[in-house]
Design an enzyme around this catalytic site. Sequence first.
Site, PDB file in Angstrom:
ATOM      1  N   VAL A   1     -38.267-109.535 -73.329  1.00 26.28           N
ATOM      2  CA  VAL A   1     -37.432-108.708 -72.622  1.00 26.28           C
ATOM      3  C   VAL A   1     -37.621-108.818 -71.174  1.00 26.28           C
ATOM      4  CG1 VAL A   1     -36.063-106.809 -72.627  1.00 26.28           C
ATOM      5  CG2 VAL A   1     -37.345-107.092 -74.738  1.00 26.28           C
TER       6      VAL A   1
ATOM      7  N   LYS B   1     -32.744-110.993 -73.481  1.00 28.04           N
ATOM      8  CA  LYS B   1     -33.564-111.059 -74.533  1.00 28.04           C
ATOM      9  C   LYS B   1     -34.079-112.353 -74.934  1.00 28.04           C
ATOM     10  CE  LYS B   1     -34.231-106.723 -76.424  1.00 28.04           C
ATOM     11  NZ  LYS B   1     -34.625-105.835 -77.484  1.00 28.04           N
TER      12      LYS B   1
ATOM     13  N   GLY C   1     -40.182-107.484 -77.527  1.00 27.35           N
ATOM     14  CA  GLY C   1     -39.593-106.927 -78.718  1.00 27.35           C
ATOM     15  C   GLY C   1     -40.011-107.691 -79.781  1.00 27.35           C
ATOM     16  N   GLY C   2     -39.456-106.952 -81.175  1.00 25.85           N
ATOM     17  CA  GLY C   2     -39.646-107.913 -82.404  1.00 25.85           C
ATOM     18  C   GLY C   2     -39.198-109.403 -82.360  1.00 25.85           C
TER      19      GLY C   2
ATOM     20  N   ASP D   1     -30.912-101.054 -86.724  1.00 26.10           N
ATOM     21  CA  ASP D   1     -32.224-100.608 -86.242  1.00 26.10           C
ATOM     22  C   ASP D   1     -32.102 -99.369 -85.193  1.00 26.10           C
ATOM     23  OD1 ASP D   1     -35.060-100.868 -85.938  1.00 26.10           O
ATOM     24  OD2 ASP D   1     -35.150-102.244 -84.499  1.00 26.10           O
TER      25      ASP D   1
END
Length: 214
Positions: free
Chosen positions: A37, A52, A32-33, A146
């Site tokens: 994950v 995360k 992920g950004g 988001d």
Amino acid sequence: GGVPTAARRTVTLKEGETFGGRYVIDKILGQGGMGLVLKARDTQLDEDVALKVIRAEFGQDPAFLEQLKQEIKLARRISHRYVLRTHDFGEAEGIPFVSMEYLKGVTLKQLFDDRGSLPLPLVLRIARQVAEGLEAAHAVGVVHRDVKPLNVMFDARGDAKLMDFGLAAPAAGKGTGEEGQVYGTPRYMAPEQVRGEQVDPRTDLYAFGIMLYE
């Protein structure tokens, strides 16, 4: 320093390894950004969780970590059937991570990709559920920042669950990065978010509207 942390990251984050003394890593779900994950087994609670793991460049920023902790504290207060539960913030071997409910299912993005446009009754059902989840979050002072199809997942009953509360938020909350980078997903971002200004629940409604149009 950066080098030992990087070395530890590669050692501890393999499938089958135990992370943080309690999480046995089952598989790597994706990137992920904000980091990696993972699906893991929480040996203390004997249940599957999603982890995360925060990327090194974020993890070494004390102000960022402090903001992340505050956001996770808030996100933990959201208890709603259409929101994926955020469990906890932790650090292990110098690596910050967030644990949350693990859900095996498809995302709204996958549904878009597979089926193209969706029938109106399904669109309205999904929209109602996501809106209810957002309402619950906004009621406890959490702005998602988001909202996008990738962050909406369906459970076994076909109900939508909004995920990643408190995760996009600190990154987005920093406004612009050192190189003028704005955090978030540009396609769904409200003008004030693009400009790095203060965000509020209306920011989520803007992204929700774009998602609904899509």
